[in-house]
Design a protein around this motif. Structure first.
Motif, mmCIF file in Angstrom:
data_model
loop_
_atom_site.group_PDB
_atom_site.id
_atom_site.type_symbol
_atom_site.label_atom_id
_atom_site.label_comp_id
_atom_site.label_asym_id
_atom_site.label_seq_id
_atom_site.Cartn_x
_atom_site.Cartn_y
_atom_site.Cartn_z
ATOM 1 N N ASN A 153 8.922 10.096 -2.637
ATOM 2 C CA ASN A 153 8.763 10.564 -1.223
ATOM 3 C C ASN A 153 9.788 10.284 -0.360
ATOM 4 O OD1 ASN A 153 6.508 11.976 -2.296
ATOM 5 N ND2 ASN A 153 4.870 10.441 -1.596
ATOM 6 N N ILE A 171 -0.383 4.015 -2.449
ATOM 7 C CA ILE A 171 0.467 5.095 -2.940
ATOM 8 C C ILE A 171 1.393 4.405 -4.003
ATOM 9 C CG2 ILE A 171 2.244 6.745 -2.948
ATOM 10 C CD1 ILE A 171 1.377 6.780 0.267
ATOM 11 N N ASP A 179 5.972 6.825 -6.863
ATOM 12 C CA ASP A 179 5.693 8.020 -6.195
ATOM 13 C C ASP A 179 6.120 7.887 -4.545
ATOM 14 O OD1 ASP A 179 4.585 9.126 -8.524
ATOM 15 O OD2 ASP A 179 2.638 8.220 -7.716
ATOM 16 N N CYS A 180 6.075 6.642 -4.250
ATOM 17 C CA CYS A 180 6.427 6.355 -2.658
ATOM 18 C C CYS A 180 7.750 6.643 -2.625
ATOM 19 C CB CYS A 180 5.763 5.044 -2.588
ATOM 20 S SG CYS A 180 5.790 4.675 -0.931
ATOM 21 N N TRP A 233 -6.675 1.521 -3.137
ATOM 22 C CA TRP A 233 -6.187 2.593 -2.470
ATOM 23 C C TRP A 233 -4.669 2.270 -2.224
ATOM 24 C CZ3 TRP A 233 -7.139 4.425 3.364
ATOM 25 C CH2 TRP A 233 -6.645 5.742 3.390
ATOM 26 N N PHE A 264 4.037 3.653 2.077
ATOM 27 C CA PHE A 264 4.079 4.351 3.281
ATOM 28 C C PHE A 264 3.804 5.851 2.698
ATOM 29 C CE2 PHE A 264 6.901 0.860 4.711
ATOM 30 C CZ PHE A 264 6.166 0.674 5.954
ATOM 31 N N SER A 265 3.123 6.530 3.714
ATOM 32 C CA SER A 265 2.745 8.087 3.486
ATOM 33 C C SER A 265 3.999 8.910 3.742
ATOM 34 C CB SER A 265 1.738 8.621 4.639
ATOM 35 O OG SER A 265 2.091 8.664 5.679
ATOM 36 N N ASN A 266 4.008 10.192 3.662
ATOM 37 C CA ASN A 266 5.405 11.133 4.002
ATOM 38 C C ASN A 266 5.424 11.107 5.728
ATOM 39 O OD1 ASN A 266 5.818 11.485 1.632
ATOM 40 N ND2 ASN A 266 5.934 13.628 1.470
ATOM 41 N N GLU A 267 4.413 11.116 6.222
ATOM 42 C CA GLU A 267 4.105 11.276 7.854
ATOM 43 C C GLU A 267 4.739 9.832 8.360
ATOM 44 O OE1 GLU A 267 3.422 13.764 9.909
ATOM 45 O OE2 GLU A 267 3.800 14.870 8.004
ATOM 46 N N ASP A 268 4.398 8.644 7.722
ATOM 47 C CA ASP A 268 5.093 7.659 8.338
ATOM 48 C C ASP A 268 6.677 7.537 7.905
ATOM 49 O OD1 ASP A 268 2.607 6.455 8.599
ATOM 50 O OD2 ASP A 268 2.469 5.448 6.665
ATOM 51 N N THR A 315 0.823 -1.224 -0.046
ATOM 52 C CA THR A 315 -0.081 -0.049 0.061
ATOM 53 C C THR A 315 0.694 1.287 0.109
ATOM 54 O OG1 THR A 315 -1.738 -1.288 1.285
ATOM 55 C CG2 THR A 315 -2.034 0.987 1.304
#
Ligand SMILES: Cc1cc2nc3c(=O)[nH]c(=O)nc-3n(C[C@H](O)[C@H](O)[C@H](O)COP(=O)(O)O)c2cc1C
Length: 369
Positions: free
Chosen positions: A277, A269, A273-274, A267, A220-224, A218
């Motif tokens: 980031n 990233i 793109d991930c 859903w 990781f987000s930037n915050e993660d 899935t």
């Protein structure tokens, strides 16, 4: 061939009643079920690509080098590797898992690349399953990763079980997989993940061995990633979207989830793109970035390395190669993957990974028309 035969038996002999809670709740049966679902169904993202097709590498028609000049060697966790590749953890805990781990270990040793095994929770719960994860005798010198889920740590595991997992297979590090979306939609998933950050802080702080934090598809987000890069982790394995889709796998396990929207199911990233980031967020070069999630070929692998990944990992392609033609299927797949990487690097005029890191200008993001 033995393994394929086993799969035939597996497919003929195992009638899964998806509503049978006992069957589904058993940790090791669930692992076999995942293998079967992934082999028999399309479990990839729909209409979500890894994003690598948004990048073009600049071919160098006047290249002065040839594929024999390419050196893909690198190191990971103190071990040398002939190529910056890992087969990501998938299985163990059953006879089929054991057979598959042995095939993967043999081919990883042949090509001197890294390997992960599947979650060892089953063997921590039931030590009679330990040998289905042990491959060190087959792959003595490759980087080998143990595997546990963070969900086990939020419900009681500590550094003790982490060390047990590492010692069990004589691993070089422990990969901790984080898959909240899967846990939340799985009817038997662990919904109590509130302490996940504190558990990671404790584990990474107390572990004497390298800890690798990994997703399962899935991203990781930037915050993660900011949080993870504040910890003393050895590597982050991105497992972005575009490859294996665990929401789909869970739906095959539990048809009552078919009401989930395609928006939720797809859903994630995209891996490229991930990765972009991650490179922006992780400034400490001692924390390695493993790009994974749908990286099915050597060409995309080179793009990932050009975007800043230290290593590339894949799981489902290896499983499908094995299900098609056992050990030989995986050998052919890896051989072709590395061949393709070498052809691409030759066309870029790059002979080794160090040079590649300096030549990021050979990769262009496509402009939308
Ligand atoms: C059949 C199967 C079983 C998996 N089991 C595990 C596991 O036990 N632990 C884990 O960390 N990841 C597991 N994964 C996730 C993979 O390691 C990998 O992160 C993910 O599949 C994305 O890579 P891919 O698109 O190349 O498959 C599994 C993947 C597959 C296909």
């Amino acid at each position: 061939m033995q393994f394929i035969y086993n799969y035939k038996l597996f497919n003929q002999g195992l009638q899964i009643n998806f509503m049978d809670q006992n069957f589904l709740s058993n940790t090791s049966s669930r692992k076999d079920e995942h293998l079967k679902i992934c082999i028999e169904n399309d479990v990839k993202y729909e209409n979500v690509s890894t994003g690598f097709n948004n990048y073009i590498m600049m071919p160098n028609l006047l290249t002065k080098i040839s594929p024999e000049d390419i050196d893909l060697s690198t190191t990971f966790l103190g071990k040398s590797m002939d190529s910056p590749l890992l087969i990501a953890g998938m299985t163990g805990g059953t006879e089929k898992g054991k057979a598959m781990n042995k095939i993967i270990a043999k081919i990883c040793a042949e090509y001197n690349i890294g390997m992960g095994i599947g979650s060892q929770r089953a063997a921590i719960e039931n030590p009679s399953l330990i040998d289905s994860f042990q491959v060190r005798d087959i792959a003595e010198s490759i980087p080998l990763l143990a595997n546990l889920g963070i969900a086990q740590f939020t419900s009681g595991y500590s550094v003790k079980e982490a060390e047990q997992a590492i010692e069990m297979i004589n691993a070089d590090g422990l990969a901790i997989h984080i898959n909240p979306l899967q846990e939340f939609i799985q009817y038997d998933g662990n919904k109590n993940l509130a302490n996940v950050q504190q558990n990671l802080i404790d584990l990474v702080g107390e572990s004497k061995s390298p800890i690798i934090v990994k997703g399962v598809g899935t991203g990781f987000s930037n915050e993660d990633m900011k949080f993870l890069s504040s910890l003393n982790v050895a590597a982050i394995d991105l497992a972005g979207a575009g490859g294996t889709n665990w929401k789909k796998i869970e739906i095959f396990r539990n048809p009552s989830l078919t009401n989930l929207s395609t928006s939720l199911i797809n859903w994630g990233i995209p891996t490229a793109d991930c990765l972009v980031n991650a490179v922006g967020v992780i400034s400490d070069s001692s924390k390695k970035i493993i790009a994974s999630g749908g990286i099915w070929n050597g060409t995309d692998a080179v793009k990932a390395l050009m975007l800043g990944a230290d290593y590339v990992a894949f799981a489902l392609p290896a499983l499908l190669a094995i299900s098609k033609d056992s050990e030989e299927g995986l050998r052919k797949f890896i051989n072709n993957y590395i061949f393709e990487m070498k052809i691409v690097l030759t066309m870029l005029g790059i002979t080794n990974l160090e040079e590649l890191r300096k030549k990021k200008n050979l990769l262009m993001r496509k402009t939308p028309h």
